[in-house]
Design an enzyme around this catalytic site. Structure first.
Site, PDB file in Angstrom:
ATOM      1  N   HIS A   1     -14.552  81.056   8.437  1.00  0.00           N
ATOM      2  CA  HIS A   1     -14.206  82.175   9.304  1.00  0.00           C
ATOM      3  C   HIS A   1     -13.317  83.099   8.476  1.00  0.00           C
ATOM      4  O   HIS A   1     -12.550  82.623   7.642  1.00  0.00           O
ATOM      5  CB  HIS A   1     -13.428  81.615  10.506  1.00  0.00           C
TER       6      HIS A   1
ATOM      7  N   ASP B   1      -8.617  74.396   8.799  1.00  0.00           N
ATOM      8  CA  ASP B   1      -8.792  75.289   9.939  1.00  0.00           C
ATOM      9  C   ASP B   1      -9.432  74.450  11.048  1.00  0.00           C
ATOM     10  O   ASP B   1     -10.626  74.175  11.026  1.00  0.00           O
ATOM     11  CB  ASP B   1      -9.677  76.465   9.538  1.00  0.00           C
TER      12      ASP B   1
ATOM     13  N   GLN C   1     -12.012  74.940  15.757  1.00  0.00           N
ATOM     14  CA  GLN C   1     -13.179  74.521  16.541  1.00  0.00           C
ATOM     15  C   GLN C   1     -13.225  73.015  16.748  1.00  0.00           C
ATOM     16  O   GLN C   1     -14.004  72.538  17.576  1.00  0.00           O
ATOM     17  CB  GLN C   1     -14.472  74.992  15.856  1.00  0.00           C
TER      18      GLN C   1
ATOM     19  N   LYS D   1      -8.621  78.597  22.535  1.00  0.00           N
ATOM     20  CA  LYS D   1      -9.926  77.932  22.384  1.00  0.00           C
ATOM     21  C   LYS D   1      -9.902  76.522  22.963  1.00  0.00           C
ATOM     22  O   LYS D   1     -10.928  75.853  23.034  1.00  0.00           O
ATOM     23  CB  LYS D   1     -10.317  77.871  20.908  1.00  0.00           C
TER      24      LYS D   1
ATOM     25  N   CYS E   1     -17.276  86.668  12.677  1.00  0.00           N
ATOM     26  CA  CYS E   1     -16.193  86.640  11.673  1.00  0.00           C
ATOM     27  C   CYS E   1     -16.526  85.715  10.513  1.00  0.00           C
ATOM     28  O   CYS E   1     -15.644  85.053   9.955  1.00  0.00           O
ATOM     29  CB  CYS E   1     -14.854  86.243  12.288  1.00  0.00           C
TER      30      CYS E   1
HETATM   31  N1  PMP Z   1     -11.125  79.822  12.508  1.00  0.00           N
HETATM   32  C1  PMP Z   1     -12.192  79.575  13.264  1.00  0.00           C
HETATM   33  C2  PMP Z   1     -13.180  78.542  12.824  1.00  0.00           C
HETATM   34  C3  PMP Z   1     -12.380  80.261  14.455  1.00  0.00           C
HETATM   35  O1  PMP Z   1     -13.462  80.016  15.202  1.00  0.00           O
HETATM   36  C4  PMP Z   1     -11.417  81.236  14.842  1.00  0.00           C
HETATM   37  C5  PMP Z   1     -11.581  82.033  16.117  1.00  0.00           C
HETATM   38  N2  PMP Z   1     -12.868  82.625  16.249  1.00  0.00           N
HETATM   39  C6  PMP Z   1     -10.307  81.445  14.024  1.00  0.00           C
HETATM   40  C7  PMP Z   1     -10.199  80.717  12.868  1.00  0.00           C
HETATM   41  C8  PMP Z   1      -9.246  82.437  14.354  1.00  0.00           C
HETATM   42  O2  PMP Z   1      -8.558  82.074  15.504  1.00  0.00           O
HETATM   43  P1  PMP Z   1      -7.657  83.142  16.258  1.00  0.00           P
HETATM   44  O3  PMP Z   1      -8.502  84.370  16.411  1.00  0.00           O
HETATM   45  O4  PMP Z   1      -7.352  82.496  17.570  1.00  0.00           O
HETATM   46  O5  PMP Z   1      -6.438  83.383  15.423  1.00  0.00           O
END
Ligand code: PMP
Length: 422
Positions: free
Chosen positions: A136, A213, A216, A239, A378
């Protein structure tokens, strides 16, 4: 989750009862972007504002004491949920902010901040930062920026055709020059679960720090950070059934103690003179400014809710839903980006439909009340890897039912005909 358990779970989520697009039941398959919230999380946040609202720490009154207690209890609940110690959980506005805190700690240390204690965070020109092609942007751009600031070199582990990481060149990518290995636990595009033990072992062999990270994974499967043996991890409240505006940075205690702060100001200090400042120990050192107390309390409540549900059962539910989702690969013209079997993957399934743009796919599904996400999620490099600019993505959470996935599949089966692409 049993049928009765699932029915009870669904009854906890008021939003799932609403209808969309002219009275159709909502089929919410966008939980990887953000999950819905159970009533108990909403009530806990309202209760905080109605009964305990005050700034935390050092308040000389009862409300401040109660707010501080709620804030710290939430930290303990989140720590317990992910297999960490309380002092190892730092509140952050979200995972993106949490990853940036670690990336900036490396550049601050490289500038000489934090003294000898911060030596492990210091980068020399030519040192290497390793990520994966599946990241991401939140776990890629901060490392690109760190490389640009320090002269370090960014390298990455490639993705194989099945969407899993290609580990065949791991020993060439992770070298004696690697100082940090940052990778996603579960891809928000392919749903693939990364081989954490293999990656952590590779990092340890060369003395590199690991950053996971866990955005998920934490909401959808059991995660024990001590057992995974990573050095840092980041995840977001929104999430995992909690509020927006809050997330957590996990750091191994001795590393947090050695790490220079990034955001400075009130609440993170010990002694301040006009010339200089000494910093509070972690986690406060990384929690400058007035904290998002209501959100932390909500996130703590969400962790407890999931903990009581039992993450082993949640993960089994995910596998069942993943199997149902993956049946879309049998629809003519549908191509799934990511593993086609349910081993080591969660119920996040991205796909393209031949001859139909992802945004059109999303719109046809939305017309039937089915909410999916479209775009690059993203993760532009990962999409480029598969030669597509955009995909549509269905993703599940604890409250998702097989019937919802079947409705999605049936609607998707009609998409190509609708656009005359057959
Ligand atoms: N890493 C992953 C794998 C994600 O899915 C996301 C959110 N789409 C993020 C990082 C970023 O999280 P946040 O937007 O809540 O800071």
């Amino acid at each position: 989750l049993s049928t009765t358990e699932l029915a009870a779970v669904r009854a906890d989520f008021p939003l799932l009862e609403r209808t969309v697009r002219g009275g159709q039941p909502l089929v919410y398959l966008d939980s990887a972007a953000t999950s819905q919230k159970p009533q108990v999380v909403l009530d806990t946040e309202v209760d905080f504002y109605e009964q305990r609202n005050a700034a935390v720490h050092r308040g000389a009154h009862q409300l401040a004491e109660e707010a501080t207690e709620a804030f710290e209890q939430a930290r303990a609940a989140v720590a317990e949920f992910v297999g960490a110690d309380e002092g190892e959980i730092v509140w952050q506005p979200g995972a993106t902010a949490a990853i940036n805190v670690v990336a900036y700690a490396f550049s601050n240390a490289t500038l000489g901040r934090g003294g000898e204690a911060a030596a492990r965070f210091r980068l020399a020109p030519g040192d290497e930062i390793v990520v994966t092609e599946a990241e991401h942007h939140a776990n890629l751009v901060p490392w690109q920026e760190l490389a640009a600031r320090t002269g370090a070199v960014l390298r990455w582990i490639p993705v194989a055709d099945d969407g899993r990481l290609d580990l065949s060149t791991l020993d060439e990518v992770v070298t004696e020059r690697t100082k940090v290995l940052a990778f996603g636990h579960v891809s928000n595009v392919t749903g693939a679960i990364a081989p954490v033990a293999t990656l952590v072992a590779a990092a340890k062999r060369v003395g590199a720090l690991t950053v996971l990270d866990a955005c998920q994974s934490v909401p959808n499967m059991p995660v024990d950070l001590h057992a995974l043996d990573v050095d840092f991890a980041a995840f977001s409240g929104h999430k995992m059934l909690g509020p927006t505006g809050v997330g957590a940075l996990y750091g191994r205690r001795e590393l947090l103690e050695a790490m220079p702060p990034t955001v400075t100001g009130g609440s993170m200090v010990e002694v301040v003179t006009m010339e200089s400042t000494t910093y509070a120990p972690p986690p406060q050192r990384f929690e400058a400014g007035t904290q998002m107390v209501a959100q932390t309390v909500g996130m703590g409540c969400a962790a407890q809710y999931l903990g009581e549900l039992g993450m082993a059962g949640v993960a089994r539910h995910e596998t069942e839903l993943a199997a149902e989702m993956l049946k879309i690969a049998d629809i003519p013209g549908v191509r799934v980006i990511g593993p086609l079997d349910t081993a080591d993957r969660l119920a996040v399934v991205s796909f393209v439909v031949d001859g139909v743009h992802a945004h059109d796919v999303g719109q046809v599904l939305d017309d039937k009340g089915i909410a999916v996400r479209v775009g690059h999620h993203c993760a532009q490099p990962l999409h480029r890897r598969f030669g597509v600019a955009a995909t549509a993505r269905a993703s599940a959470s604890v409250y998702t039912t097989v019937e919802e996935v079947v409705a999605f599949r049936e609607a998707l089966a009609g998409v190509r005909a609708f656009f005359g692409a057959e």
